[in-house]
Design an enzyme around this catalytic site. Structure first.
Site, PDB file in Angstrom:
ATOM      1  N   LYS A  33       0.837  -1.198   0.000  1.00  0.00           N
ATOM      2  CA  LYS A  33       0.000   0.000   0.000  1.00  0.00           C
ATOM      3  C   LYS A  33       0.874   1.252   0.000  1.00  0.00           C
ATOM      4  CE  LYS A  33      -3.887   1.912   2.706  1.00  0.00           C
ATOM      5  NZ  LYS A  33      -4.701   1.662   3.923  1.00  0.00           N
ATOM      6  N   SER A  86      -9.447   1.244   2.807  1.00  0.00           N
ATOM      7  CA  SER A  86      -8.602   2.116   2.003  1.00  0.00           C
ATOM      8  C   SER A  86      -7.480   1.400   1.264  1.00  0.00           C
ATOM      9  CB  SER A  86      -7.998   3.200   2.895  1.00  0.00           C
ATOM     10  OG  SER A  86      -7.215   2.630   3.931  1.00  0.00           O
ATOM     11  N   SER A 123      -9.752  -1.407   6.811  1.00  0.00           N
ATOM     12  CA  SER A 123      -9.146  -1.065   5.520  1.00  0.00           C
ATOM     13  C   SER A 123      -8.409  -2.180   4.799  1.00  0.00           C
ATOM     14  CB  SER A 123      -8.200   0.124   5.688  1.00  0.00           C
ATOM     15  OG  SER A 123      -8.922   1.295   5.954  1.00  0.00           O
TER      16      SER A 123
END
EC number: 3.5.1.-
Length: 462
Positions: A74, A149, A173
């Site tokens: 990420k 996310s 997330s």
């Protein structure tokens, strides 16, 4: 073209020399270049990845566990290769020289840094509709959200662009995009994985997490990150799993409800006992802890991060460059109006969080439970471009709240949890089941997850 499979299956093929690491990388690059419309990545460097693959092929893995397996990280995790942008304009040139500890551990074990994953801006949202890199699109239906996310990482795994990845999870997330994209998402017990080198949201809750294609892969990566010896196969006979019908099974989309019940019926034949028992006051206590803590901690944690790294942009400049209107409004509200006061924050930490923790501990002990099981998300993926509310089961509903409803409560007290895909709806959208356990029960949660995975045979019912 190499057939892309799980990390564990790929490792077996590499050890048998069925193909080279370079062959594997070329297949991943080819697939990625054909899938740019999915917006899975915030940054790539295919030349670097090819060179790393050649190095592995020349030198061998030296017996190291991950043997040249490319992973997606990420974009809020420092890799030493890609910008640690956190999906926001103000950090596009931020590139710490020292990788995050979790990256170092995996790289030392032979993993390759394959790509930087697209994400919801500053991790503060659940759609992954990023205004800088574009919306990460769901591989099952490209008109739909990936969830966030950590959506780009989930997309890269679900679309076979990367073999696995590392996201971050504050309240949902990792597990939310995993559930919506039909892959496995694991949030460990808080503190089990290092958080150094990660752009923060809420330090009292943030943790890296795993997004992979199988629970076997989650077990493998978890063992490497925690530097622990392989555990013996755990007997699941006689385990007691709670089904907290109130709250966690309420107001589900009909296809999600049907898929969840179908999975539970299959699991009931696996010598595990299901106990119908609710977790009292879970919604109220979660509401008093979750957003108050995250919203209060976020600006302070981000300011500390910027100061520590000596980033040229001031905090105010970074905030002014936020592209997502909802993220901007939320942060500005806290800064200008004190949306969450210090007294509310302290009360959340000192009063309501301990109550939530005690509620869960009493729930497990009084019912003699080893874990709980429920639908990961009450609804399937929705179209890109969601606003702050959506129509859910005919009623206008808060978008953020409904998507994180089931995943958020235990995140506030650091419990381990695993989302496993169990079914496809008739319109071929994934449904996930979440398995949660008491603090420190990561091995148990993963063992139950493997049993779930083996019993339901995801994707084979349609």
């Amino acid at each position: 073209m190499v057939e892309i499979s799980s990390i564990s299956q790929t490792l077996r093929a590499l050890r048998r020399k069925q193909y080279s690491c370079r062959d594997l990388v070329e297949s991943l690059v080819s697939r990625s270049e054909s899938a740019t419309h999915l917006n899975a990545f915030a940054a790539t460097d295919w030349l670097h990845l090819r060179n790393e693959a050649d190095r592995v092929d020349r030198n061998g893995s030296g017996g190291v566990g991950l043997m040249g397996i490319p992973l997606c990280f990420k974009a809020n995790i420092a890799t030493g290769i890609f910008p640690t942008s956190a999906g926001t304009q103000g950090l596009l040139r931020h590139k710490p020289a020292i990788p995050a500890k979790i990256v170092e551990r995996l790289h030392s074990a032979g993993a390759l840094i394959g790509a930087s994953g697209n994400m919801h801006e500053l991790s503060f949202g659940i759609t992954n509709d990023n205004k800088t890199f574009g919306p990460a699109r769901n591989p099952w239906n490209q008109a739909l959200i990936s969830g966030g996310s950590s959506g780009g990482v989930a997309v890269s795994v679900a679309a076979n662009l990367m073999l696995g990845g590392i996201g971050t999870d504050t309240g949902a997330s990792v597990r939310l995009p995993a559930a919506l994209c039909g892959v496995v998402g694991f949030r460990p017990t808080f503190g089990n994985y290092p958080t150094d080198g990660i752009v923060p949201v809420s330090p009292s809750r943030d943790t890296p997490g795993l997004i992979v294609r199988s629970v076997e892969d989650a077990v493998l990566l978890d063992r490497i990150i925690r530097n622990k010896c392989p555990t013996q196969n755990m007997s699941l006979k006689g385990l007691r799993l709670g089904l907290p019908r109130s709250h966690f099974f309420d107001n589900l989309e009909p296809h999600v409800a049907a898929a969840s019940e179908r999975a539970i019926r299959r699991l009931a034949t696996n010598q595990m006992t299901f106990v119908e028992a609710d977790i009292p006051n879970v919604a109220e206590l979660t509401r008093k802890v979750s957003l108050p803590v995250a919203i209060y901690e976020f600006p302070r944690a981000l300011m500390a991060y910027l100061s520590f790294h000596g980033i040229g942009n001031t905090f105010d400049e970074l905030i002014q460059n936020i592209q997502d209107p909802q993220v901007y409004d939320l942060v500005q509200s806290q800064l200008s109006k004190g949306l969450i006061s210090e007294s509310v924050y302290r009360r959340a930490l000192r009063c309501y969080k301990p109550r939530l923790k005690a509620t869960y501990e009493n729930y497990y002990s009084s019912n003699g439970l080893d874990a709980v099981l429920f639908p990961s998300v009450p609804l399937t993926a929705k179209p890109v471009g969601l606003q702050t509310t959506l129509v859910h089961n005919g009623v206008e509903t808060d978008t953020f709240g409904i998507f994180v409803r089931n995943l958020d409560p235990s995140s506030n007290i650091g419990l381990p949890s695993l989302s496993v895909p169990v079914s496809l709806t008739p319109d071929r959208l994934p449904v996930g089941i979440q398995i949660e356990g008491p603090f420190g029960s990561d091995d148990m949660v993963l063992a139950i997850g493997r049993a779930v995975e083996e019993m339901v045979k995801f994707g084979q019912e349609y």
